[in-house]
Design a protein around this motif. Structure first.
Motif, mmCIF file in Angstrom:
data_model
loop_
_atom_site.group_PDB
_atom_site.id
_atom_site.type_symbol
_atom_site.label_atom_id
_atom_site.label_comp_id
_atom_site.label_asym_id
_atom_site.label_seq_id
_atom_site.Cartn_x
_atom_site.Cartn_y
_atom_site.Cartn_z
ATOM 1 N N LYS A 34 0.834 -1.204 0.000
ATOM 2 C CA LYS A 34 0.000 0.000 0.000
ATOM 3 C C LYS A 34 0.872 1.258 0.000
ATOM 4 C CE LYS A 34 -3.989 2.012 2.294
ATOM 5 N NZ LYS A 34 -4.966 1.893 3.359
ATOM 6 N N ALA A 35 1.905 1.257 0.848
ATOM 7 C CA ALA A 35 2.793 2.422 0.941
ATOM 8 C C ALA A 35 3.606 2.625 -0.344
ATOM 9 C CB ALA A 35 3.731 2.266 2.128
ATOM 10 N N LEU A 36 3.965 1.509 -0.997
ATOM 11 C CA LEU A 36 4.753 1.582 -2.234
ATOM 12 C C LEU A 36 3.884 1.881 -3.447
ATOM 13 C CD1 LEU A 36 7.044 -1.511 -1.638
ATOM 14 C CD2 LEU A 36 7.819 0.850 -1.768
ATOM 15 N N GLY A 37 2.592 1.594 -3.339
ATOM 16 C CA GLY A 37 1.701 1.776 -4.473
ATOM 17 C C GLY A 37 1.852 0.686 -5.514
ATOM 18 N N VAL A 38 2.210 -0.515 -5.073
ATOM 19 C CA VAL A 38 2.358 -1.655 -5.984
ATOM 20 C C VAL A 38 1.472 -2.799 -5.487
ATOM 21 C CG1 VAL A 38 4.732 -1.034 -6.585
ATOM 22 C CG2 VAL A 38 4.333 -2.665 -4.751
ATOM 23 N N PRO A 39 1.095 -3.713 -6.399
ATOM 24 C CA PRO A 39 0.312 -4.880 -5.957
ATOM 25 C C PRO A 39 1.150 -5.776 -5.042
ATOM 26 C CG PRO A 39 0.335 -4.697 -8.363
ATOM 27 C CD PRO A 39 1.284 -3.677 -7.833
ATOM 28 N N LYS A 40 0.486 -6.488 -4.140
ATOM 29 C CA LYS A 40 1.183 -7.389 -3.221
ATOM 30 C C LYS A 40 2.002 -8.433 -3.972
ATOM 31 C CE LYS A 40 -2.619 -8.242 -0.958
ATOM 32 N NZ LYS A 40 -3.645 -8.719 -0.044
ATOM 33 N N SER A 41 1.547 -8.810 -5.160
ATOM 34 C CA SER A 41 2.236 -9.838 -5.935
ATOM 35 C C SER A 41 3.613 -9.382 -6.428
ATOM 36 C CB SER A 41 1.377 -10.260 -7.130
ATOM 37 O OG SER A 41 1.131 -9.139 -7.965
ATOM 38 N N ARG A 42 3.877 -8.074 -6.382
ATOM 39 C CA ARG A 42 5.187 -7.559 -6.824
ATOM 40 C C ARG A 42 6.210 -7.479 -5.697
ATOM 41 N NH1 ARG A 42 5.119 -2.199 -9.925
ATOM 42 N NH2 ARG A 42 7.334 -2.551 -9.682
ATOM 43 N N LEU A 43 5.799 -7.854 -4.480
ATOM 44 C CA LEU A 43 6.734 -7.881 -3.352
ATOM 45 C C LEU A 43 7.081 -9.319 -3.022
ATOM 46 C CD1 LEU A 43 5.410 -5.239 -0.792
ATOM 47 C CD2 LEU A 43 7.503 -5.159 -2.116
ATOM 48 N N VAL A 44 8.376 -9.601 -2.944
ATOM 49 C CA VAL A 44 8.800 -10.953 -2.584
ATOM 50 C C VAL A 44 9.734 -10.851 -1.377
ATOM 51 C CG1 VAL A 44 10.737 -10.957 -4.221
ATOM 52 C CG2 VAL A 44 9.791 -13.110 -3.435
ATOM 53 N N LEU A 45 9.527 -11.756 -0.419
ATOM 54 C CA LEU A 45 10.369 -11.813 0.773
ATOM 55 C C LEU A 45 11.628 -12.590 0.417
ATOM 56 C CD1 LEU A 45 10.822 -11.311 3.773
ATOM 57 C CD2 LEU A 45 9.458 -13.342 4.244
ATOM 58 N N VAL A 46 12.768 -11.905 0.390
ATOM 59 C CA VAL A 46 14.041 -12.522 -0.003
ATOM 60 C C VAL A 46 14.688 -13.232 1.177
ATOM 61 C CG1 VAL A 46 16.353 -12.050 -0.917
ATOM 62 C CG2 VAL A 46 14.404 -10.728 -1.736
ATOM 63 N N ARG A 47 14.652 -12.593 2.347
ATOM 64 C CA ARG A 47 15.348 -13.131 3.506
ATOM 65 C C ARG A 47 14.588 -12.739 4.776
ATOM 66 N NH1 ARG A 47 20.286 -10.868 2.613
ATOM 67 N NH2 ARG A 47 19.872 -9.111 3.978
ATOM 68 N N LEU A 100 14.172 -8.792 4.333
ATOM 69 C CA LEU A 100 14.569 -8.109 3.121
ATOM 70 C C LEU A 100 13.547 -8.434 2.034
ATOM 71 C CD1 LEU A 100 16.803 -6.349 1.815
ATOM 72 C CD2 LEU A 100 17.819 -8.464 0.987
ATOM 73 N N PHE A 101 12.922 -7.395 1.506
ATOM 74 C CA PHE A 101 11.932 -7.549 0.433
ATOM 75 C C PHE A 101 12.512 -7.025 -0.859
ATOM 76 C CE2 PHE A 101 9.256 -7.553 4.189
ATOM 77 C CZ PHE A 101 8.310 -8.529 3.886
ATOM 78 N N ARG A 102 12.102 -7.594 -1.975
ATOM 79 C CA ARG A 102 12.497 -7.106 -3.290
ATOM 80 C C ARG A 102 11.233 -6.785 -4.082
ATOM 81 N NH1 ARG A 102 15.840 -11.098 -5.457
ATOM 82 N NH2 ARG A 102 17.585 -10.087 -4.429
ATOM 83 N N VAL A 103 11.280 -5.654 -4.805
ATOM 84 C CA VAL A 103 10.169 -5.266 -5.668
ATOM 85 C C VAL A 103 10.389 -5.901 -7.031
ATOM 86 C CG1 VAL A 103 8.920 -3.333 -6.709
ATOM 87 C CG2 VAL A 103 9.962 -3.057 -4.452
ATOM 88 N N LEU A 104 9.426 -6.670 -7.495
ATOM 89 C CA LEU A 104 9.535 -7.326 -8.794
ATOM 90 C C LEU A 104 9.073 -6.394 -9.898
ATOM 91 C CD1 LEU A 104 8.134 -10.862 -7.883
ATOM 92 C CD2 LEU A 104 10.517 -10.136 -7.999
ATOM 93 N N GLY A 105 9.525 -6.673 -11.120
ATOM 94 C CA GLY A 105 9.184 -5.821 -12.271
ATOM 95 C C GLY A 105 7.910 -6.108 -12.888
#
Length: 85
Positions: free
Chosen positions: A59-72, A80-85
């Protein structure tokens, strides 16, 4: 401060370090020491806190939840989260 604007971090490939505080009194995101402190009201069991963090971050990033992946940090407070393209 739940309406934190983090859209400047929404570029694909951006890695976002967070420290999670579960069972907080409110959901909030605050910058601290070069990373984000994320406070969620949910309990840290069965992935509930992680799901709440993803929801709040997306919500804060303005991206869908599916574009956030938990890396570590699946079961740690430091994640550590990564924003997917």
């Amino acid at each position: 401060m739940s309406a934190t604007d983090l859209t400047h971090l929404a570029a694909p490939g951006t890695e976002i370090a967070v420290r999670v505080t579960p069972k907080a009194s409110r959901n909030a995101i605050t910058p601290q020491d070069g990373r984000l402190r994320v406070y969620v009201t949910t309990v840290p069991e069965a992935g509930k806190a992680n799901a709440a963090v993803v929801k709040l971050l997306s919500k804060a990033l303005g991206v869908p939840k599916s574009r956030l992946v938990l890396v570590r940090g699946q079961s740690a407070r430091d994640k550590l989260f990564r924003v997917l393209g």
